[in-house]
Design an enzyme around this catalytic site. Structure first.
Site, PDB file in Angstrom:
ATOM      1  N   ARG A  43      -0.554   3.503  -9.651  1.00 52.80           N
ATOM      2  CA  ARG A  43      -0.935   3.236 -10.972  1.00 52.80           C
ATOM      3  C   ARG A  43      -0.456   4.251 -11.893  1.00 52.80           C
ATOM      4  NH1 ARG A  43      -1.352   0.755 -15.124  1.00 52.80           N
ATOM      5  NH2 ARG A  43      -3.017  -0.235 -15.906  1.00 52.80           N
TER       6      ARG A  43
ATOM      7  N   CYS B  40      10.185   2.941  -9.405  1.00 49.91           N
ATOM      8  CA  CYS B  40       9.201   1.755  -9.195  1.00 49.91           C
ATOM      9  C   CYS B  40       8.825   2.206  -7.761  1.00 49.91           C
ATOM     10  CB  CYS B  40       9.933   0.462  -9.007  1.00 49.91           C
ATOM     11  SG  CYS B  40       8.957  -0.918  -8.546  1.00 49.91           S
TER      12      CYS B  40
ATOM     13  N   CYS C 241       7.625   0.897 -14.738  1.00 49.74           N
ATOM     14  CA  CYS C 241       8.844   0.441 -15.226  1.00 49.74           C
ATOM     15  C   CYS C 241       8.884   0.045 -16.776  1.00 49.74           C
ATOM     16  CB  CYS C 241       9.170  -1.070 -14.377  1.00 49.74           C
ATOM     17  SG  CYS C 241       7.980  -2.416 -14.691  1.00 49.74           S
TER      18      CYS C 241
ATOM     19  N   CYS D 140       1.689  -1.342 -11.735  1.00 47.75           N
ATOM     20  CA  CYS D 140       1.388   0.039 -12.135  1.00 47.75           C
ATOM     21  C   CYS D 140       2.027   0.436 -13.557  1.00 47.75           C
ATOM     22  CB  CYS D 140       2.145   0.978 -11.214  1.00 47.75           C
ATOM     23  SG  CYS D 140       3.629   1.097 -11.311  1.00 47.75           S
TER      24      CYS D 140
ATOM     25  N   CYS E  76       5.329  -6.448  -7.177  1.00 47.81           N
ATOM     26  CA  CYS E  76       4.610  -5.570  -8.246  1.00 47.81           C
ATOM     27  C   CYS E  76       3.176  -5.307  -7.897  1.00 47.81           C
ATOM     28  CB  CYS E  76       4.846  -6.399  -9.385  1.00 47.81           C
ATOM     29  SG  CYS E  76       4.184  -5.508 -10.957  1.00 47.81           S
TER      30      CYS E  76
ATOM     31  N   THR F  34     -12.350   8.434 -16.509  1.00 44.51           N
ATOM     32  CA  THR F  34     -13.578   7.193 -16.200  1.00 44.51           C
ATOM     33  C   THR F  34     -14.813   7.563 -17.094  1.00 44.51           C
ATOM     34  OG1 THR F  34     -12.999   7.045 -13.899  1.00 44.51           O
ATOM     35  CG2 THR F  34     -15.110   5.982 -14.461  1.00 44.51           C
TER      36      THR F  34
ATOM     37  N   SER G 150      -7.980   4.676  -7.774  1.00 41.73           N
ATOM     38  CA  SER G 150      -8.128   5.847  -8.046  1.00 41.73           C
ATOM     39  C   SER G 150      -9.051   6.455  -6.502  1.00 41.73           C
ATOM     40  CB  SER G 150      -9.203   6.209  -9.181  1.00 41.73           C
ATOM     41  OG  SER G 150      -9.396   7.419  -9.432  1.00 41.73           O
TER      42      SER G 150
END
Length: 547
Positions: free
Chosen positions: A294, A491, A522, A519, A516, A330, A92
């Site tokens: 993400r 993706c 998919c 995230c 991968c 958060t 982030s």
């Protein structure tokens, strides 16, 4: 005959190559290669088990140990995290609101929390093709960030982990929670970590080891957005019966996953955005040092499922407490973990529990949340995100926000609905126009694979792909034939590719699972909902190192 029909006929005329070898799809009970393999798991007991070492899970663990110390109670709290280190999977560019942190640690500055850059200015704009239209951020609007801090969230989470360890929380990074365990009465018993030492073809290696079981009086699930175990719990306890479908965005740039054109590529949209005349000057002369992606929950309060069930609770971004117009989750995730801790503490420390074989049900947690500032905050902004689904689109949503949020502070007596599952929004390729993206210049914009190389992603290569398919034939027969294979574009890590069959008479889907970045896009956007993301061997995945 149209090209798509030709492709569909070709696809159906050849046998489908096996793609998925994972035991969640192909049972080991029917596989002779597993005969005689020892399958017993070691089991351990804790008072509370927490799945996920993010802001919610760590805040819950910290608060539990704080309460135990205040009341002089013995309390064993175990936290498992699939990343190799606490914070390694946290991504982030966070602008952190310190409300919950100040409640958890009023002395966070003295403790050395990595929050050193207060916000001094807000800029909010609408970008046209070549220009920028400034939008004033009036006092009281959720996009206003005065009083907040710019942080590297991975570093902040790592610091939270240090605070948790000092208090006596048992942290187990590198252990992926792969399975929910249940008592005979159906209540949650705990979790099991994943097995290791399985070959890519699904057979046991010589170094095969069974995962271990962690049992608890109550288990907190804080896996983050679109959690693997949370999906199972939604079905097991029908937790989404009375809420709307969750909607998502992918965090490269805030590209909503409710887009309709299957030719759209979030990664390439991000690269094109960087060349905008109002953005490029900030990036020129800089060096690209890292990359990540993400998914984010954007459904808001309408999409929050039932949060409690016998033996467990959902906390943090797993159920979805993100304040969408603020682009912040958060502080709300941390508060949900703290409230969960405060709700379960008296029950897990009570003398003479009713049963040692029944998971505790703590509905008080949901009530505490609904009476907290978290619920008030999310309720006030509940209509902003869905207001963009109107005839006037972006501008209609902005007008709605200006009128009903700034003037009425979200007190309008109605709640707008979302458009539905993001997976259902794609139109067939024949109804859409392919998008021609400019080639990356290697200075401001870049190709996908060189970007993924900077994510630090690593998986043990010889293991079954953790991107599993419920049906191996669906990608070619449906996704490619109807939607021109959108997984090869949505993706952000180049995991999915359509390549020619070796026989030359059709196409097949190739899954590059080692790329991968976890995230979950998919699993969310697949129009056939055929992809099921499950955890790989613990420790695998990106290494964001405070990015």
């Amino acid at each position: 005959m149209c090209p798509l029909c030709t492709a569909l006929r070709k696809c159906s005329s050849v046998s489908t190559p096996r793609i998925t070898t994972h035991y969640t799809i192909h049972s080991r009970d029917k596989d002779s290669r597993w005969e005689g393999i020892e399958m017993e798991r070691f089991a351990d007991e804790a008072d509370v088990v927490i799945v996920g070492g993010g802001p919610a899970g760590l805040s819950a663990a910290i608060r539990l140990k704080q309460l135990a110390n205040e009341h002089e109670k013995e309390l064993r709290v175990c936290l498992v995290e699939k990343a190799s280190q606490i914070g390694a999977h946290t991504l982030s560019g966070a602008c952190l609101e310190p409300t919950a942190l100040s409640e958890l640690f009023p002395d966070w500055k003295e403790r050395g929390a990595p929050m050193n850059t207060p916000v001094t200015e807000d800029v909010f704009s609408i970008l046209t093709e070549k220009h920028r239209i400034p939008v004033p951020i009036l006092p009281g609007l959720p996009m206003r960030n005065h009083g907040n801090y710019i942080v590297r969230l991975g570093n902040f989470v790592h610091w939270l982990g240090e605070q948790a360890e000092e208090l006596g929380v048992e942290l187990y990074p590198g252990y992926a929670a792969a399975e929910v365990l249940f008592h005979e009465d159906g209540s949650v018993k705990g979790i099991a970590t994943n097995d290791v030492g399985i070959a890519k073809d699904g057979s046991p290696k010589d170094v095969f080891e069974r995962g271990m079981e962690l049992h608890a009086k109550v288990t907190l699930f804080g896996e983050g957005c679109h959690g693997h175990l949370a999906k199972q719990l939604y079905k097991q306890f029908n937790l989404r019966e009375n809420c709307e479908p969750q909607t998502y965005a992918i965090g490269l740039k805030e590209v909503g996953l409710d887009y309709t054109n299957p030719y759209l590529s979030p990664f390439r949209e991000f690269q094109r955005w960087k060349h905008h005349p109002s953005v490029a000057p900030t990036l020129e002369g800089g060096s690209r040092i890292a990359y990540g992606a993400r998914a984010l929950n954007e459904g808001g309060i309408q999409s929050i499922p039932k949060l409690t069930f016998p033996g467990g609770l959902l906390i943090g971004c797993s159920p979805g407490f993100m304040n969408v117009p603020k682009i912040k989750g958060t502080h709300t995730a941390m508060k949900s973990g703290m409230l969960a801790a405060e709700a379960i503490f008296p029950k897990v420390t009570a003398e003479g529990l009713d049963s040692e074989t029944t998971g505790l049900h703590v509905p008080e947690y949901a009530e505490a949340l609904k009476n907290s500032w978290v619920w008030k905050e999310l309720h006030s902004v509940r209509n902003i995100r869905p207001s963009f689904h109107n005839y006037f689109g972006l501008y209609g949503g902005m007008i709605y926000t200006g009128v009903f949020y700034w003037i009425f502070r979200g007190k309008e007596p109605w709640t707008l609905k979302h458009a539905g599952l993001d997976a259902n929004q794609l139109k067939p390729a024949k109804e859409c126009t392919p998008i021609e993206y400019p080639k990356p210049d290697g200075k401001i914009s870049f190709d996908l694979l060189s970007s993924v190389a900077l994510s630090g992603t690593n998986h043990e290569g010889d293991q079954p792909p953790h991107l599993t398919l419920k049906n191996d034939s669906v990608p070619v027969e449906r996704n490619l034939a109807i939607y021109d294979g959108p997984e090869q574009r949505f993706c952000p890590a180049g995991v999915y590719e359509y390549v020619p069959l070796e026989t030359g008479d059709g196409m097949r889907l190739q899954i590059n699972a080692q790329n991968c970045v976890h995230c979950k896009t998919c699993d969310i956007k697949d129009p056939s909902q055929n992809i099921n993301w499950v955890v790989p061997e613990g420790g695998g995945g990106p290494a964001y190192n405070g990015m």
